[in-house]
Structures are given as C-alpha cells and as structure tokens.
Design a protein around this motif. Sequence first.
Motif, PDB file in Angstrom:
ATOM      1  N   GLU A  17       0.828  -1.207   0.000  1.00 49.36           N
ATOM      2  CA  GLU A  17       0.000   0.000   0.000  1.00 49.36           C
ATOM      3  C   GLU A  17       0.864   1.260   0.000  1.00 49.36           C
ATOM      4  OE1 GLU A  17      -3.823   1.868   2.334  1.00 49.36           O
ATOM      5  OE2 GLU A  17      -2.598   0.397   3.386  1.00 49.36           O
ATOM      6  N   SER A  18       1.989   1.207   0.686  1.00 41.91           N
ATOM      7  CA  SER A  18       2.863   2.389   0.714  1.00 41.91           C
ATOM      8  C   SER A  18       3.501   2.640  -0.651  1.00 41.91           C
ATOM      9  CB  SER A  18       3.934   2.247   1.795  1.00 41.91           C
ATOM     10  OG  SER A  18       4.864   1.238   1.478  1.00 41.91           O
ATOM     11  N   PHE A  19       3.743   1.596  -1.429  1.00 45.95           N
ATOM     12  CA  PHE A  19       4.312   1.750  -2.769  1.00 45.95           C
ATOM     13  C   PHE A  19       3.252   2.141  -3.803  1.00 45.95           C
ATOM     14  CE2 PHE A  19       7.808  -1.061  -1.251  1.00 45.95           C
ATOM     15  CZ  PHE A  19       8.875  -0.265  -1.609  1.00 45.95           C
ATOM     16  N   ALA A  20       2.062   1.553  -3.693  1.00 48.31           N
ATOM     17  CA  ALA A  20       1.018   1.772  -4.701  1.00 48.31           C
ATOM     18  C   ALA A  20      -0.351   1.924  -4.037  1.00 48.31           C
ATOM     19  CB  ALA A  20       1.020   0.615  -5.692  1.00 48.31           C
ATOM     20  N   PRO A  21      -0.598   3.068  -3.390  1.00 45.67           N
ATOM     21  CA  PRO A  21      -1.845   3.250  -2.639  1.00 45.67           C
ATOM     22  C   PRO A  21      -3.109   3.293  -3.491  1.00 45.67           C
ATOM     23  CG  PRO A  21      -0.591   5.282  -2.688  1.00 45.67           C
ATOM     24  CD  PRO A  21       0.286   4.215  -3.283  1.00 45.67           C
ATOM     25  N   THR A  22      -2.968   3.499  -4.790  1.00 46.31           N
ATOM     26  CA  THR A  22      -4.153   3.485  -5.645  1.00 46.31           C
ATOM     27  C   THR A  22      -4.530   2.066  -6.077  1.00 46.31           C
ATOM     28  OG1 THR A  22      -2.870   3.821  -7.668  1.00 46.31           O
ATOM     29  CG2 THR A  22      -3.685   5.801  -6.530  1.00 46.31           C
ATOM     30  N   VAL A  23      -3.668   1.107  -5.764  1.00 44.77           N
ATOM     31  CA  VAL A  23      -3.900  -0.280  -6.181  1.00 44.77           C
ATOM     32  C   VAL A  23      -4.133  -1.201  -4.985  1.00 44.77           C
ATOM     33  CG1 VAL A  23      -2.904  -2.234  -7.452  1.00 44.77           C
ATOM     34  CG2 VAL A  23      -2.498   0.102  -8.245  1.00 44.77           C
ATOM     35  N   PHE A  24      -3.451  -0.927  -3.871  1.00 46.95           N
ATOM     36  CA  PHE A  24      -3.538  -1.783  -2.686  1.00 46.95           C
ATOM     37  C   PHE A  24      -4.039  -0.988  -1.488  1.00 46.95           C
ATOM     38  CE2 PHE A  24       0.086  -3.291  -5.238  1.00 46.95           C
ATOM     39  CZ  PHE A  24      -0.341  -4.583  -5.527  1.00 46.95           C
ATOM     40  N   GLU A  25      -4.809  -1.659  -0.642  1.00 41.01           N
ATOM     41  CA  GLU A  25      -5.300  -1.030   0.583  1.00 41.01           C
ATOM     42  C   GLU A  25      -5.475  -2.110   1.646  1.00 41.01           C
ATOM     43  OE1 GLU A  25      -9.619   0.453   1.712  1.00 41.01           O
ATOM     44  OE2 GLU A  25      -8.631   1.792   0.288  1.00 41.01           O
ATOM     45  N   VAL A  26      -4.994  -1.823   2.844  1.00 37.35           N
ATOM     46  CA  VAL A  26      -5.229  -2.720   3.973  1.00 37.35           C
ATOM     47  C   VAL A  26      -6.486  -2.217   4.667  1.00 37.35           C
ATOM     48  CG1 VAL A  26      -4.322  -3.647   6.124  1.00 37.35           C
ATOM     49  CG2 VAL A  26      -2.780  -3.254   4.196  1.00 37.35           C
ATOM     50  N   ASP A  27      -7.488  -3.097   4.777  1.00 35.43           N
ATOM     51  CA  ASP A  27      -8.762  -2.666   5.359  1.00 35.43           C
ATOM     52  C   ASP A  27      -8.706  -2.633   6.882  1.00 35.43           C
ATOM     53  OD1 ASP A  27      -9.161  -5.302   6.285  1.00 35.43           O
ATOM     54  OD2 ASP A  27     -10.663  -5.782   4.772  1.00 35.43           O
ATOM     55  N   ASP A  28      -9.810  -2.277   7.496  1.00 38.68           N
ATOM     56  CA  ASP A  28      -9.872  -2.141   8.948  1.00 38.68           C
ATOM     57  C   ASP A  28      -9.645  -3.457   9.686  1.00 38.68           C
ATOM     58  OD1 ASP A  28     -10.353   0.553   8.665  1.00 38.68           O
ATOM     59  OD2 ASP A  28     -12.528   0.338   8.792  1.00 38.68           O
ATOM     60  N   ASN A  29      -9.802  -4.572   8.982  1.00 39.21           N
ATOM     61  CA  ASN A  29      -9.569  -5.892   9.579  1.00 39.21           C
ATOM     62  C   ASN A  29      -8.142  -6.382   9.368  1.00 39.21           C
ATOM     63  OD1 ASN A  29     -12.257  -6.171  10.468  1.00 39.21           O
ATOM     64  ND2 ASN A  29     -12.870  -6.792   8.409  1.00 39.21           N
ATOM     65  N   GLY A  30      -7.306  -5.536   8.752  1.00 40.19           N
ATOM     66  CA  GLY A  30      -5.919  -5.913   8.504  1.00 40.19           C
ATOM     67  C   GLY A  30      -5.740  -6.811   7.299  1.00 40.19           C
ATOM     68  N   GLU A  31      -6.748  -6.874   6.427  1.00 39.75           N
ATOM     69  CA  GLU A  31      -6.660  -7.702   5.226  1.00 39.75           C
ATOM     70  C   GLU A  31      -6.386  -6.830   4.007  1.00 39.75           C
ATOM     71  OE1 GLU A  31      -9.125 -10.873   4.484  1.00 39.75           O
ATOM     72  OE2 GLU A  31      -9.442 -11.372   6.587  1.00 39.75           O
ATOM     73  N   LEU A  32      -5.550  -7.346   3.138  1.00 39.46           N
ATOM     74  CA  LEU A  32      -5.213  -6.615   1.932  1.00 39.46           C
ATOM     75  C   LEU A  32      -6.355  -6.682   0.931  1.00 39.46           C
ATOM     76  CD1 LEU A  32      -3.126  -5.041   0.282  1.00 39.46           C
ATOM     77  CD2 LEU A  32      -2.323  -7.227  -0.596  1.00 39.46           C
ATOM     78  N   VAL A  33      -6.672  -5.528   0.355  1.00 40.68           N
ATOM     79  CA  VAL A  33      -7.650  -5.431  -0.717  1.00 40.68           C
ATOM     80  C   VAL A  33      -6.898  -4.960  -1.954  1.00 40.68           C
ATOM     81  CG1 VAL A  33      -9.740  -4.279  -1.515  1.00 40.68           C
ATOM     82  CG2 VAL A  33      -9.469  -4.822   0.914  1.00 40.68           C
TER      83      VAL A  33
END
Length: 63
Positions: A17-33
């Motif tokens: 997410e830090s490298f590509a925030p428009t592509v990856f996101e860690v949700d509130d449950n700590g799971e990668l989206v």
Amino acid sequence: MRIVLDRARCTGIGICESFAPTVFEVDDNGELVVLSAEVPEGALDEVTAAVEGCPALALRLEP
C-alpha cells in the motif's frame, strides 16, 4: 498485467500500500484489498515495487 495475491501468505502489514496506494489497501480488519486486478495504466513501476517489496512474497504479476 494481472496482480495475483496469495492470501495465505499475506500478513497485511501494508508495504504494498505504501508503494502503490491506488492499487492496494489494507482494510480495517488488517486484510489486503487489491483495488484493481489489472495493473492500471501508468502504475507498473509502483506495482512492481510493491510486488518486489513484499516480505511475505504474497504478490506476483502475471501477463
């Protein structure tokens, strides 16, 4: 190119997410989206850095 996530390996720490925030996101449950299964135009460098930077080796790119 298509982004493939191995959920069993992903630890959800968010380096991708830090490298590509428009592509990856860690949700509130700590799971990668993965917000886009296909690498968006102009984002290949960021997504490649995210894949290479994943300490759990949970991401890969496929043609």
